[in-house]
Scaffold this active site. Sequence first.
Site, mmCIF file in Angstrom:
data_model
loop_
_atom_site.group_PDB
_atom_site.id
_atom_site.type_symbol
_atom_site.label_atom_id
_atom_site.label_comp_id
_atom_site.label_asym_id
_atom_site.label_seq_id
_atom_site.Cartn_x
_atom_site.Cartn_y
_atom_site.Cartn_z
ATOM 1 N N HIS A 56 0.650 -1.094 0.062
ATOM 2 C CA HIS A 56 0.302 -0.100 -0.562
ATOM 3 C C HIS A 56 0.323 1.121 0.186
ATOM 4 C CE1 HIS A 56 -4.208 -2.666 0.659
ATOM 5 N NE2 HIS A 56 -3.398 -2.637 1.334
ATOM 6 N N ASN A 87 -0.348 -5.275 -6.776
ATOM 7 C CA ASN A 87 -1.532 -4.763 -5.893
ATOM 8 C C ASN A 87 -1.315 -3.739 -4.953
ATOM 9 O OD1 ASN A 87 -2.449 -7.801 -5.834
ATOM 10 N ND2 ASN A 87 -3.602 -6.045 -6.980
ATOM 11 N N ARG A 141 10.771 3.795 -17.060
ATOM 12 C CA ARG A 141 11.082 5.817 -16.571
ATOM 13 C C ARG A 141 11.565 5.818 -15.257
ATOM 14 N NH1 ARG A 141 10.564 7.969 -21.786
ATOM 15 N NH2 ARG A 141 12.591 7.796 -23.047
ATOM 16 N N GLY A 156 -7.126 -15.205 -10.277
ATOM 17 C CA GLY A 156 -7.682 -14.482 -11.113
ATOM 18 C C GLY A 156 -8.142 -12.693 -11.337
ATOM 19 N N ASP A 192 -5.282 -13.671 1.215
ATOM 20 C CA ASP A 192 -6.413 -12.294 1.730
ATOM 21 C C ASP A 192 -6.978 -12.311 2.152
ATOM 22 O OD1 ASP A 192 -6.037 -9.494 2.093
ATOM 23 O OD2 ASP A 192 -6.317 -9.047 0.060
ATOM 24 N N ALA A 198 -12.098 -6.108 -2.767
ATOM 25 C CA ALA A 198 -11.680 -5.552 -0.249
ATOM 26 C C ALA A 198 -11.588 -7.678 0.132
ATOM 27 C CB ALA A 198 -13.044 -6.023 -0.074
ATOM 28 N N GLY A 199 -9.630 -7.971 -0.256
ATOM 29 C CA GLY A 199 -9.612 -9.466 0.090
ATOM 30 C C GLY A 199 -9.719 -9.776 -1.141
#
Length: 390
Positions: free
Chosen positions: A192, A216, A224, A246, A271, A305-306
């Site tokens: 994050h 993610n 660059r 997926g 997750d 969301a997970g």
Amino acid sequence: MTLHRFTNGHIVTASGVLTRATIDVEGGVIVAVTGDVGDGEDATDLRGGWLMPGFIDTQVNGGGGVLFNDEPTVEGIAAIAAAHAPYGTTGLMTTLISDRPAVVARALDATDAAIAAGVPGVLGTHVEGPVLALSRKGIHDPSRFQPLDDELMAILTQRRTGRVMVTLAPERVSPAQIEALVAAGVLVCIGHTDADYATTRAAFDAGVTGVTHLFNAMSPLVHRAPGVVGAALDDQQVYCGIIVDGFHVDDAALRIALRARPLDRFMLVSDAMPCVGAASKDFVLQGKPIHVEDGRCVGADGTLAGSDLDMAGAVRGAVTRLGLLPEQAAAMAATSPAAFLGLTAERGQIAPGQHADWVCLTADLTPAGTWIGGEPIAAPAALPLDEPVA
């Protein structure tokens, strides 16, 4: 001593994949693994299936209808672990999504208490946030974000029974703070984050050893501006968690990543959210309704969301979607996370000296039984081991 005999399958051991094996267990620990089964009369016929080391999941937000943030208790942890056991997870890091320092402290205390109570499979706590980048917040609640101040540092560095893993944005901390966390035994990961390549590289040099859900919620690889993804792919040592469902990452991107660096530095993670192992899939995350459909968890605005992924599904996806051999996927689900957590001496392989933790999968990699300490913990009722696999 108890002898566990298996025939007619693929047994993934530290010395290679065997077609038959006897595993000697004493006191919950493997004392010997041999490639024969004697007369074989009491051997389990794997019917072309697989026996793999028990899966270790370093990112488990919930399961069985329980979200760790909502129930940071021994009972909550036990419910989450029990929900994941049927899918081969024999070790997990219960994961706290960004929350207040008081909740972080409760979660860490609860994990220690769960370990002391002997809850099967509990290895420690993954604190994901609250020191994250607003621009890469994902589904996290930004009102709970904060700097790594003295109070939070004291909570995170307190001596614990289990492993402590922290995901943070390196642009929001100093290298000295990372070094202090590492010196206290904390496993520091980055995620994050909108950090650039140089900042990410400096974090690795300061002691960061992991990247949370690669690709993610992080700065992407641009020709660059390599960003976090470029730094992770360029590095050959840090461990990268990947979500193979997926939805989180295109399969092609994951296949490219796997070719860029050693396979043993990737970890399959779920997750997972409360929907895994739950009859009712939809749930609420810190006041936000999350809808789950066809394995995809999203908030009202479409933000992921997970996941509704379990570790057996992650292994199956690594084989069917990414083209890995089952034994390679097994290593990414067990051996690599054990190494990342510093537990190689006791977990992650079917070998003498290791915990007697393993999972049985059918030929199509559907979970069919889980053992922790040599004892059967879970076997899905729809897939008993004594019936032929279709």
